[in-house]
Design a protein around this motif. Sequence first.
Motif, PDB file in Angstrom:
ATOM      1  N   ASP A   1       0.838  -1.201   0.000  1.00 25.57           N
ATOM      2  CA  ASP A   1       0.000   0.000   0.000  1.00 25.57           C
ATOM      3  C   ASP A   1       0.876   1.255   0.000  1.00 25.57           C
ATOM      4  N   TYR A   2       0.324   2.337  -0.495  1.00 26.40           N
ATOM      5  CA  TYR A   2       1.087   3.566  -0.680  1.00 26.40           C
ATOM      6  C   TYR A   2       0.140   4.758  -0.711  1.00 26.40           C
ATOM      7  N   VAL A   3       0.727   5.949  -0.651  1.00 28.99           N
ATOM      8  CA  VAL A   3      -0.011   7.207  -0.763  1.00 28.99           C
ATOM      9  C   VAL A   3       0.401   7.874  -2.068  1.00 28.99           C
ATOM     10  N   ARG A   4      -0.579   8.325  -2.855  1.00 31.80           N
ATOM     11  CA  ARG A   4      -0.280   8.987  -4.122  1.00 31.80           C
ATOM     12  C   ARG A   4      -0.098  10.490  -3.899  1.00 31.80           C
ATOM     13  N   HIS A   5       0.931  11.049  -4.520  1.00 29.46           N
ATOM     14  CA  HIS A   5       1.189  12.485  -4.411  1.00 29.46           C
ATOM     15  C   HIS A   5       1.141  13.185  -5.765  1.00 29.46           C
ATOM     16  N   GLY A   6       0.501  12.570  -6.767  1.00 24.66           N
ATOM     17  CA  GLY A   6       0.373  13.198  -8.070  1.00 24.66           C
ATOM     18  C   GLY A   6       1.161  12.475  -9.151  1.00 24.66           C
ATOM     19  N   VAL A   7       1.037  12.969 -10.385  1.00 19.74           N
ATOM     20  CA  VAL A   7       1.705  12.345 -11.518  1.00 19.74           C
ATOM     21  C   VAL A   7       2.488  13.393 -12.306  1.00 19.74           C
ATOM     22  N   ALA A   8       3.529  12.941 -12.960  1.00 18.54           N
ATOM     23  CA  ALA A   8       4.349  13.800 -13.817  1.00 18.54           C
ATOM     24  C   ALA A   8       4.564  13.097 -15.145  1.00 18.54           C
ATOM     25  N   SER A   9       4.921  13.867 -16.154  1.00 22.23           N
ATOM     26  CA  SER A   9       5.220  13.334 -17.483  1.00 22.23           C
ATOM     27  C   SER A   9       6.648  13.689 -17.853  1.00 22.23           C
ATOM     28  N   LEU A  10       7.366  12.692 -18.360  1.00 23.06           N
ATOM     29  CA  LEU A  10       8.737  12.904 -18.804  1.00 23.06           C
ATOM     30  C   LEU A  10       8.767  12.912 -20.327  1.00 23.06           C
ATOM     31  N   PHE A  11       9.183  14.027 -20.918  1.00 19.02           N
ATOM     32  CA  PHE A  11       9.435  14.106 -22.348  1.00 19.02           C
ATOM     33  C   PHE A  11      10.918  13.777 -22.559  1.00 19.02           C
ATOM     34  N   ALA A  12      11.204  12.801 -23.412  1.00 16.38           N
ATOM     35  CA  ALA A  12      12.585  12.345 -23.585  1.00 16.38           C
ATOM     36  C   ALA A  12      12.918  12.216 -25.060  1.00 16.38           C
ATOM     37  N   ALA A  13      14.152  12.595 -25.405  1.00 16.13           N
ATOM     38  CA  ALA A  13      14.702  12.404 -26.743  1.00 16.13           C
ATOM     39  C   ALA A  13      15.981  11.594 -26.585  1.00 16.13           C
ATOM     40  N   PHE A  14      15.961  10.376 -27.075  1.00 17.82           N
ATOM     41  CA  PHE A  14      17.081   9.436 -26.893  1.00 17.82           C
ATOM     42  C   PHE A  14      17.890   9.347 -28.186  1.00 17.82           C
ATOM     43  N   ASP A  15      19.189   9.526 -28.075  1.00 18.81           N
ATOM     44  CA  ASP A  15      20.107   9.406 -29.210  1.00 18.81           C
ATOM     45  C   ASP A  15      20.684   7.997 -29.207  1.00 18.81           C
ATOM     46  N   PRO A  16      20.196   7.086 -30.079  1.00 17.43           N
ATOM     47  CA  PRO A  16      20.687   5.700 -30.029  1.00 17.43           C
ATOM     48  C   PRO A  16      22.182   5.578 -30.301  1.00 17.43           C
ATOM     49  N   ALA A  17      22.731   6.456 -31.146  1.00 20.49           N
ATOM     50  CA  ALA A  17      24.142   6.347 -31.504  1.00 20.49           C
ATOM     51  C   ALA A  17      25.051   6.702 -30.337  1.00 20.49           C
ATOM     52  N   ALA A  18      24.711   7.750 -29.587  1.00 24.71           N
ATOM     53  CA  ALA A  18      25.544   8.186 -28.457  1.00 24.71           C
ATOM     54  C   ALA A  18      25.052   7.637 -27.127  1.00 24.71           C
ATOM     55  N   GLY A  19      23.767   7.280 -27.067  1.00 20.97           N
ATOM     56  CA  GLY A  19      23.209   6.763 -25.823  1.00 20.97           C
ATOM     57  C   GLY A  19      22.744   7.825 -24.859  1.00 20.97           C
ATOM     58  N   LYS A  20      22.863   9.105 -25.227  1.00 25.06           N
ATOM     59  CA  LYS A  20      22.487  10.181 -24.313  1.00 25.06           C
ATOM     60  C   LYS A  20      21.019  10.557 -24.474  1.00 25.06           C
ATOM     61  N   VAL A  21      20.498  11.219 -23.427  1.00 22.18           N
ATOM     62  CA  VAL A  21      19.079  11.552 -23.365  1.00 22.18           C
ATOM     63  C   VAL A  21      18.909  13.027 -23.048  1.00 22.18           C
ATOM     64  N   ILE A  22      18.004  13.663 -23.786  1.00 20.61           N
ATOM     65  CA  ILE A  22      17.538  15.005 -23.431  1.00 20.61           C
ATOM     66  C   ILE A  22      16.174  14.822 -22.782  1.00 20.61           C
ATOM     67  N   GLY A  23      16.014  15.274 -21.554  1.00 14.90           N
ATOM     68  CA  GLY A  23      14.764  15.061 -20.838  1.00 14.90           C
ATOM     69  C   GLY A  23      14.197  16.343 -20.270  1.00 14.90           C
ATOM     70  N   GLN A  24      12.879  16.406 -20.197  1.00 18.24           N
ATOM     71  CA  GLN A  24      12.202  17.552 -19.579  1.00 18.24           C
ATOM     72  C   GLN A  24      10.932  17.044 -18.906  1.00 18.24           C
ATOM     73  N   LEU A  25      10.728  17.464 -17.669  1.00 20.30           N
ATOM     74  CA  LEU A  25       9.575  17.014 -16.890  1.00 20.30           C
ATOM     75  C   LEU A  25       8.490  18.075 -16.863  1.00 20.30           C
TER      76      LEU A  25
END
Length: 362
Positions: A206-230
């Motif tokens: 069991d747990y308490v919910r404190h809301g939800v967020a969305s992660l926008f992500a751009a993944f570069d498969p060649a380099a493996g790096k991620v640009i993220g924004q919440l």
Amino acid sequence: MAGRPRGVVELTDDERACLTRWARRGKSSQALALRSKIVLLCAEGLVNTHVAQRLGVSRDMVGKWRGRFLARRLEGLVDEPRPGAPRRISDDRVDEVIVKTLERQPANQDSHWSTRSMARETGLSQTAVSRIWRAFGLEPHLVDTWKLSADPMFVEKVRDVVGLYLDPPVKAMMLCVDEKSQMQALERTRPMLPMMPTVAARQTHDYVRHGVASLFAAFDPAAGKVIGQLHRRHRHQEFLKFLKVIDANTPAEMDLHLVLDNYATHKTPAVHRWLAAHPRFHLHFTPTSASWLNLVERWFAELTHRKLRRSSHRSLADLETDVQTWIEAWNTDPRPFAWTRTADEILNSLATYCGRINDSGH
């Protein structure tokens, strides 16, 4: 040049009927089905080379099972017993368990067999049924989900996206973009109990919910790096903000090829206007119901497995900070993802699968 003389295979009516039945069985004992097909073709007068070409096997294999059949008839096609205690369950009983497991449902209208219900049905012990199922890789209690895309442009989109993965454009970046929506800030009602010898780590259900967020992500498969924004929401306004973040965090002189799904926020008039004003952005849409083509989904699985699944957050801000920190740590030691399957391999695999389910009788 004439080869070695081959034994002539002649079948009785009963042998032909049995071999045909074995060869047509599509769900079980594929090795026995192949051996039966070899003998049936040999009985048609074909030499080993021609039989091997017809079935896509080696000539030595054809010779082996031709010889086994001539020496021991039908019994020669069945695997020889392994060393050890004598078997108490005949091949017919094993075959009965396999056929009932694959082709019938329990009489009590259960959705699937259990070892106990199969044992009652066949008169074998529960242990014997369990051993047979393990030997043949049968797990009636498990079910996987699947979905076939109905996108009319499915083939074209698969070739487009896979072509980007296998042959990226020169002097351009390819980014896999998507949103991981509905990330919940869950606070467990009690602290997690640590792992101990022979005891796994434990957390309360069991747990308490404190809301939800969305992660926008751009993944570069060649380099493996991620640009993220919440963000707290995932509308087209948030997607536009993320496009601007991508624009600001990539070399201005390079074209950008973005792999996206068909979510409505990606296709609004405001987004189209912004893209028209930024011609270095090129969008490539995956087919509907085919998110597996977008490699950022595989990166989302890493995030879920390595961070979110066992985390507890007391607030939405706590969740956002934790995710952003994890992304920064990932980017310090990024892992590139390599796509290996060609478009033709994917399409041929799907065509084979569609043929199987169309011939299943369901």
